[in-house]
Design a protein around this motif. Sequence first.
Motif, mmCIF file in Angstrom:
data_model
loop_
_atom_site.group_PDB
_atom_site.id
_atom_site.type_symbol
_atom_site.label_atom_id
_atom_site.label_comp_id
_atom_site.label_asym_id
_atom_site.label_seq_id
_atom_site.Cartn_x
_atom_site.Cartn_y
_atom_site.Cartn_z
ATOM 1 N N PHE A 187 0.834 -1.207 0.000
ATOM 2 C CA PHE A 187 0.000 0.000 0.000
ATOM 3 C C PHE A 187 0.866 1.253 0.000
ATOM 4 O O PHE A 187 1.921 1.294 0.648
ATOM 5 C CB PHE A 187 -0.893 0.013 1.260
ATOM 6 N N THR A 188 0.432 2.277 -0.741
ATOM 7 C CA THR A 188 1.076 3.585 -0.676
ATOM 8 C C THR A 188 0.006 4.659 -0.803
ATOM 9 O O THR A 188 -1.174 4.346 -1.024
ATOM 10 C CB THR A 188 2.167 3.745 -1.751
ATOM 11 N N THR A 189 0.403 5.889 -0.642
ATOM 12 C CA THR A 189 -0.556 6.982 -0.763
ATOM 13 C C THR A 189 0.106 8.170 -1.448
ATOM 14 O O THR A 189 1.287 8.447 -1.212
ATOM 15 C CB THR A 189 -1.110 7.405 0.619
ATOM 16 N N ALA A 190 -0.631 8.836 -2.305
ATOM 17 C CA ALA A 190 -0.174 10.083 -2.907
ATOM 18 C C ALA A 190 -0.862 11.237 -2.183
ATOM 19 O O ALA A 190 -1.820 11.023 -1.446
ATOM 20 C CB ALA A 190 -0.507 10.101 -4.396
ATOM 21 N N TRP A 191 -0.364 12.456 -2.359
ATOM 22 C CA TRP A 191 -0.997 13.633 -1.759
ATOM 23 C C TRP A 191 -1.374 13.344 -0.301
ATOM 24 O O TRP A 191 -2.524 13.477 0.100
ATOM 25 C CB TRP A 191 -2.240 14.029 -2.546
ATOM 26 N N GLN A 192 -0.392 12.944 0.516
ATOM 27 C CA GLN A 192 -0.685 12.403 1.845
ATOM 28 C C GLN A 192 -1.500 13.345 2.741
ATOM 29 O O GLN A 192 -2.367 12.885 3.491
ATOM 30 C CB GLN A 192 0.604 11.987 2.543
ATOM 31 N N GLY A 193 -1.250 14.658 2.670
ATOM 32 C CA GLY A 193 -2.040 15.582 3.486
ATOM 33 C C GLY A 193 -3.497 15.603 3.060
ATOM 34 O O GLY A 193 -4.409 15.611 3.889
ATOM 35 N N TRP A 194 -3.715 15.600 1.738
ATOM 36 C CA TRP A 194 -5.075 15.631 1.189
ATOM 37 C C TRP A 194 -5.816 14.332 1.489
ATOM 38 O O TRP A 194 -6.973 14.352 1.932
ATOM 39 C CB TRP A 194 -4.991 15.881 -0.317
ATOM 40 N N SER A 260 3.080 1.191 -12.549
ATOM 41 C CA SER A 260 4.122 0.216 -12.924
ATOM 42 C C SER A 260 3.849 -1.175 -12.365
ATOM 43 O O SER A 260 4.469 -2.153 -12.784
ATOM 44 C CB SER A 260 5.479 0.700 -12.404
ATOM 45 N N GLY A 261 2.926 -1.256 -11.383
ATOM 46 C CA GLY A 261 2.634 -2.546 -10.756
ATOM 47 C C GLY A 261 3.434 -2.782 -9.486
ATOM 48 O O GLY A 261 3.267 -3.799 -8.814
ATOM 49 N N GLU A 262 4.312 -1.829 -9.142
ATOM 50 C CA GLU A 262 5.148 -1.989 -7.951
ATOM 51 C C GLU A 262 4.311 -1.981 -6.680
ATOM 52 O O GLU A 262 4.502 -2.814 -5.793
ATOM 53 C CB GLU A 262 6.187 -0.865 -7.889
ATOM 54 N N CYS A 263 3.381 -1.013 -6.555
ATOM 55 C CA CYS A 263 2.510 -0.932 -5.374
ATOM 56 C C CYS A 263 1.101 -1.409 -5.739
ATOM 57 O O CYS A 263 0.580 -1.053 -6.799
ATOM 58 C CB CYS A 263 2.463 0.502 -4.840
ATOM 59 N N ALA A 264 0.516 -2.198 -4.861
ATOM 60 C CA ALA A 264 -0.759 -2.849 -5.188
ATOM 61 C C ALA A 264 -1.987 -2.025 -4.832
ATOM 62 O O ALA A 264 -3.059 -2.223 -5.393
ATOM 63 C CB ALA A 264 -0.848 -4.203 -4.482
ATOM 64 N N MET A 265 -1.861 -1.085 -3.877
ATOM 65 C CA MET A 265 -2.990 -0.245 -3.466
ATOM 66 C C MET A 265 -2.497 1.184 -3.300
ATOM 67 O O MET A 265 -1.390 1.405 -2.814
ATOM 68 C CB MET A 265 -3.590 -0.734 -2.136
ATOM 69 N N ILE A 266 -3.334 2.144 -3.683
ATOM 70 C CA ILE A 266 -2.964 3.546 -3.506
ATOM 71 C C ILE A 266 -4.205 4.407 -3.278
ATOM 72 O O ILE A 266 -5.245 4.200 -3.910
ATOM 73 C CB ILE A 266 -2.162 4.079 -4.720
ATOM 74 N N ASN A 267 -4.101 5.352 -2.347
ATOM 75 C CA ASN A 267 -5.113 6.407 -2.180
ATOM 76 C C ASN A 267 -4.607 7.615 -2.946
ATOM 77 O O ASN A 267 -3.516 8.112 -2.676
ATOM 78 C CB ASN A 267 -5.258 6.810 -0.711
ATOM 79 N N THR A 268 -5.393 8.100 -3.887
ATOM 80 C CA THR A 268 -4.982 9.291 -4.624
ATOM 81 C C THR A 268 -6.196 9.909 -5.318
ATOM 82 O O THR A 268 -7.341 9.570 -5.017
ATOM 83 C CB THR A 268 -3.846 8.992 -5.620
ATOM 84 N N SER A 269 -5.932 10.787 -6.268
ATOM 85 C CA SER A 269 -6.992 11.546 -6.937
ATOM 86 C C SER A 269 -7.775 10.719 -7.955
ATOM 87 O O SER A 269 -7.213 9.857 -8.640
ATOM 88 C CB SER A 269 -6.358 12.744 -7.649
ATOM 89 N N SER A 270 -9.059 11.037 -8.071
ATOM 90 C CA SER A 270 -9.860 10.424 -9.136
ATOM 91 C C SER A 270 -9.313 10.835 -10.502
ATOM 92 O O SER A 270 -9.500 10.135 -11.492
ATOM 93 C CB SER A 270 -11.321 10.861 -9.016
ATOM 94 N N GLY A 271 -8.584 11.972 -10.542
ATOM 95 C CA GLY A 271 -7.987 12.437 -11.787
ATOM 96 C C GLY A 271 -6.797 11.606 -12.244
ATOM 97 O O GLY A 271 -6.227 11.871 -13.299
#
Length: 436
Positions: A187-194, A260-271
Amino acid sequence: MRFKTLALASALAATLFNTAQAQTEIQWWHSMTAVNGEWVNDLAKQFNESQKDYKIVPTYKGTYDESMTASIAAFRAGNAPHILQVFEVGTATMMASKGAIVPVGQVMKDAGEKFDPAAYIPAVAGYYTAPNGQMLSFPFNSSTTVFYINKDAFKAAGIDTTKLPSTWPEVAAAAAKLKASGHKCPFTTAWQGWTQLESFSAWHNVEFATKSNGLAGLDARMKINSPLHVRHIENLANMSKQGLFIYKGRGNVPEASFVSGECAMINTSSGFYGNVAKNAKFAYAVAPLPYYPDVPGAPQNTVIGGASLWVMSGKKPAEYKGVAKFFSFISQPEVQSASHKRTGYLPVTMASYKLTEDSGFYKQNPGTDVAVTQMIRKVTDKSRGIRLGNYVQIRAIEDEELEQVWGGKKTAKEALDSIVKRGNEQLERFQKANKS
């Protein structure tokens, strides 16, 4: 005969020259890259080909905060663009920039273009509307936070893909199975504050800041060191220690690790959808944000992200007319629906949402309606959105402090206390500078 031919050629050249001269150029500064940059260029091209009087010239000006800095310098020098794309956290700053902007409602009215704020998704229109009811900027690439899942990685780890994780305990359990199967980045996350603070707060119907998260006054102060916020960041810190959550950087940088397939789950933008749809070489799903099932009222609704288009002051009436024509063009339900399908950004009008739904797109592409359904739930004073001054600086503070947690240098409580203290200093500074 030769003279007649020359005269005809000269007349034709003069006509073409005059037509080119008569075309009014509209400068549009934006921050879209890759597939979304292609979308922006295509929108400008479609508008330019739809009429002959105006020419939209889109120019990439760097990241959201870079383009805001560039526009301030350009405005002071008297050469600001006509249209500036500003991310949602810059809204309060733009609202306070008296004399630098012209409200979009006024631009449309003066140009005689039809413009009805009620046509927009309420959560979108409300965010960009002043207390006096006037819409200040044009909703463009409005997004919200969603959850992307690599279904192939789930299958390889023996996880049931017919019931995707919807709660944080389920996310942690799935991450543990992924790691056990050899996955290096569950799991990873983008825009962590948001994603992990702002949307997390609204999704659980808890305050991010006082004064309705800043929408009700400049004297708002931050409240993200509550027991629930501490619990969540502690849980992510524990997942990080166990190798279940891998921090991949600020902003949208982590998104590349999902594609790339490296991370299997991510929280990020619908965009992010356009990038995934075009470049992912695996089966994927778009799901609602995870929540804690024991929190009363959760899940509520997520908050707006993305950006809007602001009209800069000091331009000629004919140029403002071109801006209004362009906004009318991209407001058409057909154009909005096509953009939504292509990018994953919200269809910002109800008509375009209905058109997309009626086309069968959501049934053919499960999960693509998640962003919309998360945003059109009934909102509360705690979940209408977050509009705070100096928020670009506060986002940087959130990044700095959360990185201390993921690096094991601070506890969740210490980091969140520090965000509140440092964030409130920024809010006080903004309040003093904009007392009037």
